[in-house]
Design an enzyme around this catalytic site. Structure first.
Site, PDB file in Angstrom:
ATOM      1  CB  THR A 128      -1.011   0.041   1.349  1.00 34.05           C
ATOM      2  OG1 THR A 128      -1.337   1.392   1.324  1.00 34.05           O
ATOM      3  CG2 THR A 128      -0.040  -0.332   2.657  1.00 34.05           C
ATOM      4  CD  GLU A 130      -2.211   4.725   4.743  1.00 32.51           C
ATOM      5  OE1 GLU A 130      -1.670   5.111   5.692  1.00 32.51           O
ATOM      6  OE2 GLU A 130      -2.690   5.731   3.877  1.00 32.51           O
ATOM      7  CE1 TYR A 152      -3.969  -1.946   5.727  1.00 31.76           C
ATOM      8  CE2 TYR A 152      -2.982  -0.074   4.914  1.00 31.76           C
ATOM      9  CZ  TYR A 152      -3.602  -1.049   4.853  1.00 31.76           C
ATOM     10  OH  TYR A 152      -3.773  -1.536   3.406  1.00 31.76           O
ATOM     11  CE  LYS A 156      -2.230  -4.680   4.015  1.00 28.76           C
ATOM     12  NZ  LYS A 156      -2.738  -5.540   2.684  1.00 28.76           N
TER      13      LYS A 156
END
Ligand code: NAP
Ligand code: GDD
Length: 338
Positions: A128, A130, A152, A156
Site C-alpha cells: 500500500t 500507506e 496498519y 503492511k
C-alpha cells in the site's frame, strides 16, 4: 490448460473486481472466506449468480497456518492474490494486535504455505501507499523511502519485506503491489469516499442528517478499483516478480470529494470556517457537512501522489478513470440503492 487462482479477501472490494476479471479471462477461481455467524459473503453476494456459482469457496482464516498449508498443498494454484487484511487504517490504531495478527501473521502463513507446499504458485501481495506514511518526496515511486504512520502501515511494511525476502531467499515468484487508494461502488461503507457517496445519495432521497467527517484537508491519489485489479493481474504475467507502484498521479482533498459528490446531485457546497469549526453549507444556508474529532486519527498519512512509471512501462497499465468520473460512478450507483 485452465489457470487456477486463489483469491484471499475475495469478499472485499478488490476481491469483487478481481473475481470478475479472472472469470472473464477463463480462470478457475478459488476464494478464501472466513466464517461469520450470519454466513454473509460480502461483495461476493453482489456478483451475478452465474458468476458466483463458478467460484470455489474455501472456508478458513488467514491466521490459521494449517488451513493454508492444506489449501496450497491440495490446490497448487498457478496464482495466489493475497488481498485479505484488516484494511482500515483508523481501526488499526484501536486494535493494533489483531491488525498485526492478520496482516503480518496471515501474510507469513501464505508465504510459508507457498514455499513448503506449492513452490510454483505466483504470489501477489497487496502492499500500500500507506508504506510512505509521511512521504519523503513527491511523487512517490518504488525508490521512495518508507515512513509508516499507523499500525496498519507497519503491518503492511512487514508483509512487504516478507514477500521480498522470500522472493530473494527461496527464488519464488512473489510480487508486491504498492497500490494507492482505489475506490468504487462496492467500497466498504466506512472508507471516506463511500461514506460520502452513500450520504449524498441518502440526502438526495430526503435524509436531512449532516455528514460528519474528520480531516477535510487529507490529500489522496484516488483511482478506480476495477482498473487497479487489472494492474495486479498484469504484474503476475511478467517474466520476473518485482515491486510496483500503482496510482493515478492525480491528487484531491476529502473536501474536494465532498464538493464533487454534492455537485453530482445539483448542490453547491460553500465552505466556511476552519479546523473543527469548518462547515459545508448549501446555497440556501442548510448545513450539509460538519467536522467531528471522532473521525480524526492520532496521526495522518496523506500528501500522496503516485509515480507509476515503472508499472506503466513494464506492464502497460494505463488507468483511464479520473477523479470526477470516479465520484460520479460512486454517487450514481448509490442513488440507485439508497
Ligand atoms: P477490504 O474491502 O477491506 O477487504 C479485505 C478482505 O480481507 C475481506 O474479504 C475480509 O473478509 C478479508 N479478511 C480480513 N481478515 C481476514 C482473515 N483473518 N482471514 C481471511 N480473510 C480476512 O479491502 P480492499 O479494499 O478490497 O483491499 C484489498 C487489499 O488491498 C487489502 O489487503 C488492503 O489492505 C490492500 N490495499 C487496499 C487499497 C485500497 O485503496 N482499496 C490500497 C492499497 C492496499 P471479511 O469480509 O470477512 O471481512
Ligand atoms: N474513513 C474516514 N472517515 N476517513 C476520513 C474521514 C472519515 O470520516 N474524514 C476524513 N478522512 C480522511 C482520513 O483521515 C484519510 O486521510 C482519508 O480520509 C482516507 O481515509 P480512508 O477512506 O479511511 O482510507 P485510507 O486512505 O486511510 O486507507 C485506504 O487506502 C489505503 C491506501 O493508501 C485503505 O483502503 C487502506 O487499506 C489502503 O492501504
Amino acid at each position: 490448460m485452465t489457470t487456477k487462482a486463489i483469491i484471499t479477501g475475495i469478499t472485499g472490494q478488490d476481491g469483487y473486481f478481481l473475481t470478475r476479471l479472472l472469470l472473464e479471462k477463463g480462470y478457475e477461481v478459488h476464494g478464501v472466506i472466513r466464517r461469520n455467524s450470519s454466513m454473509s459473503v460480502g461483495t461476493l453476494a453482489l456478483l451475478e449468480p452465474k458468476l458466483r456459482e463458478q467460484v470455489h469457496i474455501h472456508y478458513g482464516d488467514l491466521t490459521d497456518a494449517n488451513f493454508l498449508d492444506d489449501l496450497l498443498g491440495a490446490e497448487k494454484p498457478q496464482e495466489l492474490y493475497q488481498l485479505a487484511a484488516q484494511s482500515f487504517v483508523g481501526y488499526s490504531f484501536q486494535n493494533p494486535s489483531s491488525t498485526y495478527d492478520v496482516n503480518i501473521g496471515g501474510t507469513l502463513n501464505v508465504a510459508n504455505a507457498i514455499k513448503d507446499y506449492s513452490r510454483n504458485t505466483r504470489l501477489y501481495f497487496a502492499a500500500t501507499s500507506e508504506l510512505f506514511g509521511q512521504p519523503k518526496e513527491t511523487p512517490q515511486n518504488e525508490n521512495t523511502p518508507f515512513y509508516p504512520r499507523s499500525p496498519y502501515a507497519i503491518s503492511k511494511l512487514a508483509g512487504f519485506w516478507t514477500v521480498k525476502t522470500y522472493r530473494e531467499a527461496y527464488k519464488l515468484f512473489m510480487t508486491n503491489g504498492i497500490l494507492f487508494n482505489h475506490e468504487s461502488e462496492v467500497r466498504g461503507p466506512e472508507f471516506v469516499t463511500r461514506k460520502i457517496s452513500l450520504h449524498v445519495a441518502r440526502h438526495k432521497h430526503g435524509d436531512t442528517s449532516v455528514l460528519e467527517l474528520g480531516n477535510l484537508d487529507a490529500r489522496k491519489d484516488w483511482g478506480y478499483a476495477k482498473e487497479f485489479v487489472e494492474g495486479m493481474w498484469k504484474m503476475m504475467q511478467l517474466d520476473e516478480p518485482d515491486d510496483f507502484v500503482l496510482g493515478t498521479g492525480e491528487v484531491h482533498t476529502v473536501r474536494e470529494f465532498v464538493t464533487e459528490a454534492f455537485r453530482e446531485i445539483g448542490k453547491v457546497v460553500h465552505w466556511k470556517g476552519t479546523g473543527l469549526d469548518e462547515t459545508g453549507i448549501s446555497e440556501s444556508g442548510e448545513v450539509l457537512v460538519r467536522v467531528s474529532p471522532k473521525f480524526y486519527r492520532p496521526l495522518e498519512s496523506d500528501n500522496y501522489r503516485a509515480d507509476s512509471t515503472k508499472a506503466r512501462l513494464r506492464t502497460h497499465w494505463d488507468p483511464q478513470v479520473r477523479f470526477a468520473q470516479l465520484v460520479k460512478t460512486m454517487v450514481q450507483s448509490d442513488l440507485t440503492k439508497a
